[in-house]
Design an enzyme around this catalytic site. Structure first.
Site, PDB file in Angstrom:
ATOM      1  CG  ASP A 191      17.636  14.639  99.058  1.00 44.23           C
ATOM      2  OD1 ASP A 191      17.151  14.681  97.919  1.00 44.23           O
ATOM      3  OD2 ASP A 191      18.257  13.655  99.494  1.00 44.23           O
ATOM      4  CG  HIS A 192      16.626  18.129  93.823  1.00 45.81           C
ATOM      5  ND1 HIS A 192      17.894  17.598  93.825  1.00 45.81           N
ATOM      6  CD2 HIS A 192      16.040  17.681  92.689  1.00 45.81           C
ATOM      7  CE1 HIS A 192      18.057  16.872  92.732  1.00 45.81           C
ATOM      8  NE2 HIS A 192      16.944  16.891  92.024  1.00 45.81           N
ATOM      9  CG  HIS A 254      19.007  12.581  95.288  1.00 43.86           C
ATOM     10  ND1 HIS A 254      18.757  13.679  96.073  1.00 43.86           N
ATOM     11  CD2 HIS A 254      19.820  13.023  94.301  1.00 43.86           C
ATOM     12  CE1 HIS A 254      19.385  14.734  95.560  1.00 43.86           C
ATOM     13  NE2 HIS A 254      20.044  14.357  94.491  1.00 43.86           N
TER      14      HIS A 254
END
Ligand code: BG6
Length: 504
Positions: A191-192, A254
């Site tokens: 999950d950047h 996010h």
């Protein structure tokens, strides 16, 4: 421009083979290669590293490297690539063409990886990056498993890009499939947002500064807002987005992860499991949505034609590959609660959307007002703003006396900005995440139970929407800040969205 620094080699970094599936795709071009190049420039790659770029496109290695260089020139945080550094770096990249579903590819891959091991004089750690459409995950994994290509549990790792499943059942099925073939500790679900410097800094801010801890609860905090606003449209991604919508694309991952970082208890240590356990505890305590609370506390909407940043924008339903009667939401706003002692009845308002007026990710912690009124005029309650992007700052809003002979109050800001406090450039999220995965540090990656619990939270909402089809879908003009219903959501609680406009 980043100057190549000579750090002492990190003992946690062993010789690496980095295998990217989907290496001719957009993510690799814009993010992965620029991130690896910057890690190389800052001496964060080991002496022996090999990048095996795997894709089905028929392209010659030299042409492929040239294409990557264009990507670095355009997207790297260090600006245009230094030609000598690029020449050296790109000599580590090998292109391997093949069909992900064909066994022949994996024979060739095994041979390549063995050649890498031979060059390094040791069995390299292997980092597999699945930058592919979800339908390929199982075939690639099966082949890697059958060929024992990722069989060394302590040094072979797999990064799986999002989306991880499209609902709880598919995520659970995928987890079962993967964990039958690999150990959980080999699986790095990305999950950047967790790799963003400013998101990592929230941990430092919360747990290295004792001054805020006593205030970080229902006694002092009125509510919290988490906004991830985007000006971009769905563009050419409709094929994926039509099925996903904002809830699967942004909320399940996010925004819920941002909520976890804000809401979690202090972990026992910074060890991956300690941190992930605390985040999981937050997810598990999120009040489950019911038919009634979905109707009352959730808003979904879709953009119509308008102007974003003065540029005309067509309606979502007119975008390429979008059904003319599509009910996919491009905007989501919702009120969440964490049912534990710290956060009892403190609303967490989450919102995200495409084609909004501003591009900014901001967390606003709204403190309660002073209980005793000493001043005649209204006093604004304190607010802490954590700007994740693009401003990268933390500011505390407080009341002060306007200079003069009368007692007049005004809200002022106490700011921390990276620009003023540090000379260092902010690394990109993918640099941090790739480096951590190479070192075997999974702190910033999602464990199977985190992903599944996050799905469980959004499933009642998805299921209600399925039943109602288009009833309840609102519309907003591109370039606005979303539908009126999102404002109403806060208005009925006597609150309003904090309107954050980037300063740059
Ligand atoms: C991705 C979503 O995960 O995150 C995109 O699929 C979104 O739709 C992107 O635009 C936002 O990331 P960032 O880092 O640009 O805020």
């Amino acid at each position: 421009m980043i100057v190549k620094k000579m750090y002492p080699p990190d003992p946690a970094l062993k010789a690496q083979s980095i295998i990217i599936f989907g290496a001719n795709g957009d993510l690799c071009w814009r993010k992965l290669i620029p991130a690896l190049y910057n890690l190389y420039l800052t001496d964060h790659l080991p002496e022996f590293f090999f990048i095996v770029a795997v894709d089905h496109s028929d392209i010659k290695e030299e042409a492929y490297r040239k294409h990557l260089l264009e990507g670095v020139d355009q997207f790297s945080r260090s600006g245009k690539a230094d030609r000598t550094a690029w020449k050296n770096f790109s000599s580590h990249i090998n292109y391997l063409q093949g069909d992900f579903t064909n066994a022949i590819l994996y024979d060739a891959l095994n041979k390549k990886l063995k050649a890498c091991d031979l060059k390094a004089g040791q069995r390299c750690n292997r980092l597999f990056y699945y930058s592919v459409a979800p339908r390929f995950i199982e075939s690639i994994s099966e082949e890697l498993y059958k060929n024992k290509t990722a069989s060394q549990k302590d040094i072979d790792r797999i990064i799986v890009e999002k989306p991880f499943g499209s609902d709880w059942a598919s995520a659970n099925k995928l987890n079962t499939f993967l964990t039958k073939r690999f150990a959980e500790k080999q699986l790095y679900r990305i999950d950047h947002y967790l790799g963003k410097e400013t998101v990592q800094n929230i941990m430092a801010f919360r747990f290295a500064n004792y001054v805020f801890e006593p205030l970080w609860n229902k006694d002092f905090i009125d509510h919290i807002q988490i906004t991830v606003a985007e000006t971009v449209s769905v563009g050419s991604r409709a094929g994926y987005y039509e099925q996903a919508g904002a809830i699967r694309d942004m909320i399940q991952n996010h925004l819920l992860q941002l909520l976890c970082v804000i809401g979690m208890e202090s972990p026992k240590s910074l060890h991956a499991e300690a941190v992930r356990n605390q985040k999981l505890a937050v997810l598990k305590n999120i009040r489950p949505f019911t038919k009634a609370s979905v109707a009352k506390n959730i808003v979904r909407a879709q953009y119509t034609a308008g102007k974003t940043k003065d540029i005309p924008q067509i309606a979502y339903r007119s975008e390429e590959n979008v059904a003319s009667g599509s009910v996919t939401e491009t905007f989501f706003a919702g009120k969440f609660f964490i049912d534990n002692e710290r956060w009892e009845n403190v609303p967490f308002y989450l919102r995200t959307g495409k084609c909004l007026a501003t591009q900014s990710s901001v967390i606003a912690i709204q403190f309660k007002n002073t209980p005793h009124k000493v001043f005649k005029e209204d006093v604004d309650a304190n607010r802490l703003i954590i700007s994740v992007q693009p401003d990268n700052e933390i500011s505390l809003w407080f009341e002060s006396k306007v200079p003069g002979l009368e007692m007049k109050l005004k809200t002022v800001e106490m700011d921390f900005t990276y620009r003023e406090s540090y000379e260092e450039q902010l690394p990109e999220a993918y640099e941090a995440l790739l480096l951590d995965a190479m070192k075997g540090d999974a702190t910033l990656f999602m464990r199977n139970d985190q992903v599944e619990t996050a799905w469980k939270i959004v499933m009642p909402i998805i299921n209600e929407w399925k039943k109602q089809v288009s009833t309840g879908l609102k519309f907003y003009a591109a370039g606005s800040m979303g539908p009126k219903a999102a404002d109403e959501l806060l208005k009925k609680d006597g609150r309003e969205w904090y309107a954050h406009l980037p300063k740059k």
